[in-house]
Design a protein around this motif. Structure first.
Motif, PDB file in Angstrom:
ATOM      1  N   GLY A  85      -9.170  53.204 -21.877  1.00  0.00           N
ATOM      2  CA  GLY A  85     -10.413  52.914 -22.587  1.00  0.00           C
ATOM      3  C   GLY A  85     -10.402  51.451 -22.993  1.00  0.00           C
ATOM      4  N   SER A  86     -11.590  50.880 -23.155  1.00  0.00           N
ATOM      5  CA  SER A  86     -11.608  49.479 -23.583  1.00  0.00           C
ATOM      6  C   SER A  86     -11.136  49.350 -25.026  1.00  0.00           C
ATOM      7  CB  SER A  86     -12.981  48.847 -23.374  1.00  0.00           C
ATOM      8  OG  SER A  86     -13.988  49.600 -23.991  1.00  0.00           O
ATOM      9  N   MET A  87     -11.172  50.442 -25.778  1.00  0.00           N
ATOM     10  CA  MET A  87     -10.646  50.389 -27.148  1.00  0.00           C
ATOM     11  C   MET A  87      -9.183  49.947 -27.159  1.00  0.00           C
ATOM     12  SD  MET A  87     -12.246  53.900 -28.663  1.00  0.00           S
ATOM     13  CE  MET A  87     -12.244  53.684 -30.435  1.00  0.00           C
ATOM     14  N   TYR A 111     -19.956  47.362 -33.983  1.00  0.00           N
ATOM     15  CA  TYR A 111     -19.151  48.504 -33.536  1.00  0.00           C
ATOM     16  C   TYR A 111     -17.992  48.714 -34.524  1.00  0.00           C
ATOM     17  CZ  TYR A 111     -16.175  51.003 -30.107  1.00  0.00           C
ATOM     18  OH  TYR A 111     -15.387  51.888 -29.451  1.00  0.00           O
ATOM     19  N   ASN A 158     -23.694  48.263 -30.269  1.00  0.00           N
ATOM     20  CA  ASN A 158     -23.656  49.642 -30.737  1.00  0.00           C
ATOM     21  C   ASN A 158     -23.361  49.565 -32.239  1.00  0.00           C
ATOM     22  OD1 ASN A 158     -23.167  52.336 -31.215  1.00  0.00           O
ATOM     23  ND2 ASN A 158     -21.174  52.351 -30.201  1.00  0.00           N
ATOM     24  N   ASP A 185     -17.736  42.320 -26.025  1.00  0.00           N
ATOM     25  CA  ASP A 185     -17.583  43.723 -25.650  1.00  0.00           C
ATOM     26  C   ASP A 185     -18.844  44.159 -24.903  1.00  0.00           C
ATOM     27  OD1 ASP A 185     -17.608  46.484 -25.555  1.00  0.00           O
ATOM     28  OD2 ASP A 185     -16.979  46.770 -27.639  1.00  0.00           O
ATOM     29  N   ALA A 187     -19.582  47.000 -23.285  1.00  0.00           N
ATOM     30  CA  ALA A 187     -19.478  48.430 -22.941  1.00  0.00           C
ATOM     31  C   ALA A 187     -20.770  48.974 -22.325  1.00  0.00           C
ATOM     32  CB  ALA A 187     -19.119  49.235 -24.188  1.00  0.00           C
ATOM     33  N   TYR A 188     -21.904  48.331 -22.670  1.00  0.00           N
ATOM     34  CA  TYR A 188     -23.201  48.826 -22.172  1.00  0.00           C
ATOM     35  C   TYR A 188     -23.856  47.840 -21.211  1.00  0.00           C
ATOM     36  CZ  TYR A 188     -22.421  52.029 -26.003  1.00  0.00           C
ATOM     37  OH  TYR A 188     -21.860  52.970 -26.833  1.00  0.00           O
ATOM     38  N   THR A 211     -16.208  49.088 -19.755  1.00  0.00           N
ATOM     39  CA  THR A 211     -15.674  50.448 -19.799  1.00  0.00           C
ATOM     40  C   THR A 211     -16.255  51.334 -18.698  1.00  0.00           C
ATOM     41  OG1 THR A 211     -15.373  52.404 -21.196  1.00  0.00           O
ATOM     42  CG2 THR A 211     -17.446  51.218 -21.458  1.00  0.00           C
ATOM     43  N   SER A 213     -16.580  54.461 -19.536  1.00  0.00           N
ATOM     44  CA  SER A 213     -16.949  55.612 -20.374  1.00  0.00           C
ATOM     45  C   SER A 213     -18.444  55.869 -20.435  1.00  0.00           C
ATOM     46  CB  SER A 213     -16.437  55.401 -21.797  1.00  0.00           C
ATOM     47  OG  SER A 213     -15.037  55.313 -21.822  1.00  0.00           O
ATOM     48  N   LYS A 214     -19.262  54.860 -20.223  1.00  0.00           N
ATOM     49  CA  LYS A 214     -20.683  55.019 -20.470  1.00  0.00           C
ATOM     50  C   LYS A 214     -21.455  55.168 -19.159  1.00  0.00           C
ATOM     51  CE  LYS A 214     -19.448  54.715 -24.720  1.00  0.00           C
ATOM     52  NZ  LYS A 214     -19.087  53.536 -25.476  1.00  0.00           N
ATOM     53  N   ARG A 222     -10.708  57.931 -19.950  1.00  0.00           N
ATOM     54  CA  ARG A 222     -10.188  56.801 -20.709  1.00  0.00           C
ATOM     55  C   ARG A 222      -9.801  55.619 -19.812  1.00  0.00           C
ATOM     56  NH1 ARG A 222     -12.340  56.522 -23.617  1.00  0.00           N
ATOM     57  NH2 ARG A 222     -11.142  55.396 -25.171  1.00  0.00           N
TER      58      ARG A 222
HETATM   59  C1  LIG Z   1     -18.153  53.240 -26.269  1.00  0.00           C
HETATM   60  C2  LIG Z   1     -17.814  51.849 -26.659  1.00  0.00           C
HETATM   61  C3  LIG Z   1     -16.630  51.250 -26.262  1.00  0.00           C
HETATM   62  C4  LIG Z   1     -15.663  51.923 -25.428  1.00  0.00           C
HETATM   63  O1  LIG Z   1     -14.896  52.653 -25.414  1.00  0.00           O
HETATM   64  P1  LIG Z   1     -13.784  53.206 -24.417  1.00  0.00           P
HETATM   65  O2  LIG Z   1     -12.542  53.072 -25.183  1.00  0.00           O
HETATM   66  O3  LIG Z   1     -13.806  52.336 -23.200  1.00  0.00           O
HETATM   67  O4  LIG Z   1     -14.225  54.586 -24.144  1.00  0.00           O
HETATM   68  C5  LIG Z   1     -16.376  49.939 -26.594  1.00  0.00           C
HETATM   69  N1  LIG Z   1     -17.270  49.245 -27.303  1.00  0.00           N
HETATM   70  C6  LIG Z   1     -18.433  49.767 -27.689  1.00  0.00           C
HETATM   71  C7  LIG Z   1     -19.391  48.917 -28.429  1.00  0.00           C
HETATM   72  C8  LIG Z   1     -18.728  51.096 -27.408  1.00  0.00           C
HETATM   73  O5  LIG Z   1     -19.863  51.620 -27.827  1.00  0.00           O
END
Ligand SMILES: *Cc1c(COP(=O)(O)O)cnc(C)c1O
Length: 362
Positions: A85-87, A111, A158, A185, A187-188, A211, A213-214, A222
């Motif tokens: 995951g990018s987290m 975020y 976000n 970041d 992510a979107y 990521t 994830s989206k 992950r």
């Molecule tokens: C969902 C999200 C992430 C990402 O998460 P993952 O760990 O890659 O699932 C990162 N930054 C933002 C702003 C998000 O909304």
């Protein structure tokens, strides 16, 4: 007594989404910005095939995956680091470049994980005001001090869904001191009108995270990645756990990025549903900022009204995300689900609205 490090003890547990609905009610979860659609069939197949080889460790260098990512975005493979995951990458980056005595800066309603990661690093988290729920480069610049080590900017953001055009991000980077790391970041990014800030990596002071994830619908696998300058990538590499991205996840993500049409098709469908839902909510007299992500933020009159709507929707199984933890107690965030999910959500909101008007003027 066994005592944790003070900065760890001080941190509240990570605020997970409250997904509860009344017993017997079928839940429609629109609380975690997950994709309503399954990942590419090719990704599922690749993960299944990889699982049979799971007695072995995964490739610690993510070679197939970073090659696929590099080819898609015109980057050098060595500029790419992958994470669970990018987290994981965001956490590692903040830990590597900020610590006690340092400050990490982000927009007001950023975020939430930026703050968690900062505090886990023992650094101080500070925010700069937004304009119309949108990050404000001037306010960020004004908040920079000699102690500022990192500026975190999610774009699109976000939980607001708002977006800064690439030129404004570029200008922000140019105006920031050269010893302040910019963490972008994205992510979107797949949902944004325009892409293309990867050339900022060459400056040496900017890292971009993405990521699967989206847009790719692989939240459960992950997988995230960062594009980083070589010197930063070298440091980050030491902080990441070896073999951090598991074998099926690497295979799934590599296959997903190759199935570009599936991803762009998914994004287009979600964007269309998002616009329809946002219009329906605005027609009820509620405020919805233009979103460039897979969710919308709904602003109510006040916190009490938002809580009332949350309760009424939950009673019908529709779970949105409360935003009190982001300083937006008068808002709920709705992830865009399937067409049926969104019809149900709009219907429930309309019913709530009619009910909440009852008795007015009497
Ligand atoms: C969902 C999200 C992430 C990402 O998460 P993952 O760990 O890659 O699932 C990162 N930054 C933002 C702003 C998000 O909304």
């Amino acid at each position: 007594m066994i005592t944790p490090r003070p900065h760890v003890a001080e941190i509240a547990p990570y605020a997970l989404a409250d997904l509860s609905v009344p017993q017997g009610v079928r839940a429609i979860e629109l609380a975690q910005n997950e994709s309503p659609y399954p990942p590419s069939p090719r990704a599922i197949q690749a993960a299944a095939a990889a699982a049979s080889g799971a007695r072995l460790y995964p490739d610690p260098d993510w070679r197939d995956l970073r090659t696929a990512i590099a080819a898609r975005h015109g980057l050098a493979p060595h500029a790419i680091l992958c994470g669970a995951g990018s987290m994981e990458l965001i956490g590692a980056l903040i830990r590597s470049y900020a610590g006690p005595g340092d400050k990490v800066l982000a927009p007001q309603h950023a975020y939430a994980f930026f703050q968690t990661a900062t505090r886990l690093a023992g650094a101080a988290y500070v925010t700069a005001p937004e304009t119309n729920l949108t990050a404000c480069p001037d306010a960020l610049l004004a908040a920079v001090t000699p102690k500022t080590r990192i500026v975190c900017l999610a774009n699109p953001a976000n939980p607001t869904g708002t977006w800064l055009a690439p030129d404004r991000v570029r200008q922000l980077r140019r105006d920031l001191p050269g010893d302040v790391l910019l963490l972008l970041d994205e992510a979107y990014a797949e949902f944004a009108p325009q892409d293309g800030l990867f050339d900022l990596i060459e400056r040496g002071d900017t890292v971009i995270t993405r990521t699967f994830s989206k847009a790719y619908g692989l939240a459960g696998m992950r997988v995230g990645w960062a594009a980083a300058p070589a010197a930063i990538a070298d440091q980050l590499r030491k902080v990441l756990n070896p073999n951090n991205v598991n074998l099926p996840a690497q295979a799934a993500a590599s296959a997903a990025i190759a199935d570009h049409a599936q991803m762009t098709d998914t994004v287009a469908r979600i964007a269309a549903l998002r616009e329809r839902f946002a219009d329906q909510v605005r027609a009820l007299g509620l405020t919805v900022p233009a979103s460039h992500a897979n969710f919308v933020l709904i602003r109510f009159q006040d916190a009490a009204q938002a809580a009332d709507a949350d309760r009424a929707l939950r009673a019908q199984g529709i779970v949105l995300r409360a935003m009190g933890g982001h300083g937006l107690a008068d808002c709920l965030r709705a992830t865009i689900g399937t067409e049926d999910d969104m019809t149900a959500a709009a219907t429930a909101l309309t019913r709530w609205r009619q009910g909440s008007h009852k008795g007015e003027g009497q």
